[in-house]
Design a protein around this motif. Structure first.
Motif, PDB file in Angstrom:
ATOM      1  N   SER A  53       0.804  -1.229   0.000  1.00 15.79           N
ATOM      2  CA  SER A  53       0.000   0.000   0.000  1.00 15.79           C
ATOM      3  C   SER A  53       0.835   1.276   0.000  1.00 15.79           C
ATOM      4  CB  SER A  53      -0.921   0.031   1.218  1.00 15.79           C
ATOM      5  OG  SER A  53      -1.806  -1.046   1.182  1.00 15.79           O
ATOM      6  N   THR A  54       2.065   1.204   0.492  1.00 11.66           N
ATOM      7  CA  THR A  54       2.877   2.421   0.589  1.00 11.66           C
ATOM      8  C   THR A  54       4.005   2.491  -0.438  1.00 11.66           C
ATOM      9  OG1 THR A  54       4.317   1.438   2.280  1.00 11.66           O
ATOM     10  CG2 THR A  54       2.396   2.708   3.051  1.00 11.66           C
ATOM     11  N   ILE A  56       5.933   2.611  -4.085  1.00 16.53           N
ATOM     12  CA  ILE A  56       5.627   3.282  -5.348  1.00 16.53           C
ATOM     13  C   ILE A  56       5.353   2.188  -6.378  1.00 16.53           C
ATOM     14  CG2 ILE A  56       6.461   4.839  -7.143  1.00 16.53           C
ATOM     15  CD1 ILE A  56       8.448   5.960  -5.054  1.00 16.53           C
ATOM     16  N   ASP A  61       1.163   7.277  -8.061  1.00 15.97           N
ATOM     17  CA  ASP A  61       1.486   7.178  -6.638  1.00 15.97           C
ATOM     18  C   ASP A  61       2.437   8.287  -6.203  1.00 15.97           C
ATOM     19  OD1 ASP A  61      -0.029   4.853  -6.479  1.00 15.97           O
ATOM     20  OD2 ASP A  61       1.710   3.519  -6.606  1.00 15.97           O
ATOM     21  N   THR A  64       0.525  11.928  -6.138  1.00 17.98           N
ATOM     22  CA  THR A  64      -0.489  12.038  -5.083  1.00 17.98           C
ATOM     23  C   THR A  64       0.132  11.957  -3.693  1.00 17.98           C
ATOM     24  OG1 THR A  64      -1.013   9.671  -5.247  1.00 17.98           O
ATOM     25  CG2 THR A  64      -2.378  11.187  -6.529  1.00 17.98           C
ATOM     26  N   TYR A  65       1.149  11.098  -3.538  1.00 22.52           N
ATOM     27  CA  TYR A  65       1.807  10.995  -2.235  1.00 22.52           C
ATOM     28  C   TYR A  65       2.530  12.295  -1.885  1.00 22.52           C
ATOM     29  CZ  TYR A  65       4.941   9.499   1.480  1.00 22.52           C
ATOM     30  OH  TYR A  65       5.631   9.403   2.665  1.00 22.52           O
ATOM     31  N   ARG A  68       0.143  14.935  -0.860  1.00 19.18           N
ATOM     32  CA  ARG A  68      -0.341  14.643   0.502  1.00 19.18           C
ATOM     33  C   ARG A  68       0.691  15.024   1.556  1.00 19.18           C
ATOM     34  NH1 ARG A  68      -2.082   9.791  -1.141  1.00 19.18           N
ATOM     35  NH2 ARG A  68      -0.486   8.638  -0.032  1.00 19.18           N
ATOM     36  N   MET A  69       1.960  14.896   1.207  1.00 15.13           N
ATOM     37  CA  MET A  69       3.032  15.224   2.154  1.00 15.13           C
ATOM     38  C   MET A  69       3.301  16.728   2.213  1.00 15.13           C
ATOM     39  SD  MET A  69       3.803  12.456   3.622  1.00 15.13           S
ATOM     40  CE  MET A  69       5.326  12.800   4.477  1.00 15.13           C
ATOM     41  N   SER A  76       5.395  18.419  -7.479  1.00 11.63           N
ATOM     42  CA  SER A  76       5.050  16.992  -7.376  1.00 11.63           C
ATOM     43  C   SER A  76       4.865  16.377  -8.752  1.00 11.63           C
ATOM     44  CB  SER A  76       3.772  16.801  -6.552  1.00 11.63           C
ATOM     45  OG  SER A  76       3.968  17.226  -5.228  1.00 11.63           O
ATOM     46  N   VAL A 108       9.238  13.349   3.608  1.00 14.33           N
ATOM     47  CA  VAL A 108       9.160  12.163   2.758  1.00 14.33           C
ATOM     48  C   VAL A 108      10.293  11.253   3.220  1.00 14.33           C
ATOM     49  CG1 VAL A 108       9.420  11.298   0.399  1.00 14.33           C
ATOM     50  CG2 VAL A 108       8.135  13.419   0.819  1.00 14.33           C
ATOM     51  N   TYR A 112      11.680   6.329   0.394  1.00  6.78           N
ATOM     52  CA  TYR A 112      10.838   6.750  -0.721  1.00  6.78           C
ATOM     53  C   TYR A 112      11.686   7.468  -1.773  1.00  6.78           C
ATOM     54  CZ  TYR A 112       6.415   8.065  -2.923  1.00  6.78           C
ATOM     55  OH  TYR A 112       5.365   8.187  -3.804  1.00  6.78           O
TER      56      TYR A 112
END
Length: 179
Positions: A53-54, A56, A61, A64-65, A68-69, A76, A108, A112
């Motif tokens: 789920s987390t 990439i 992904d 959007t991640y 969100r961060m 982004s 982040v 990642y």
């Protein structure tokens, strides 16, 4: 079942143990990317740094991640584009040091950023969803309507299928298979 029938994809299913449709979409994204699974998401999942789920898994992904961060939307998008095309992995992005610093400033995780630096090509999520929806429908029909499924399959898809041959006795079929 399409999308999950190769040894590569089947191993991902075994490693990840998908629990939802979303997990299957993420696996489809991983299986169509370059340097996204092997030596990247697989390693992060095995080390417990990421989950299916987390990690990439598709190009979407990333954007959007990062949004969100708290990373600015335009940045982004540009990061996603550079990563998904392999520009970052090939060391051809002048902006990467600046983007990396911005990502880290927005909490982040290092893993990642490390993952972004390895990716050479990423699949779009919409394509992964379309592929998995098709596979899901085929699986449903194979399970709940097997006669209809195989009637359609053998009449449309299997050019080498011979009804005349298949209605022979088992021993005869085994001899043909041995040949």
């Amino acid at each position: 079942i399409p999308e999950f029938g190769t040894d590569f994809a089947m191993q991902m299913v075994i490693d990840v143990k998908p629990q939802s449709f979303s997990d299957l979409v993420r696996i489809a994204g991983l299986s169509h990317g370059t340097d996204v699974w092997l030596g990247n998401a697989q390693t992060l999942i095995q080390e417990g740094k990421a989950t299916i789920s987390t990690a990439i898994c598709t190009r979407d992904d990333i954007m959007t991640y990062l949004i969100r961060m708290g990373v600015e939307a335009d940045a982004s998008f540009k990061i996603m584009e550079a990563v998904r095309k392999g520009v970052v992995a090939k060391g051809k992005s002048d902006k990467w040091p600046e983007w990396k610093a911005d990502m880290l400033a927005h909490n982040v995780p290092d893993w990642y950023v490390w993952s972004c630096e390895k990716i050479k090509y990423m699949f779009p999520k919409a394509h992964a969803v379309a592929y998995v929806m098709m596979a899901w429908r085929i699986a449903y029909c194979k399970i709940y309507y097997p006669q209809a499924y195989y009637a359609a399959y053998f009449s449309i898809r299997a050019k080498a299928f011979s009804y005349e041959l298949m209605k022979k006795k088992k021993k005869h079929l085994e001899s043909i298979m041995a040949d």
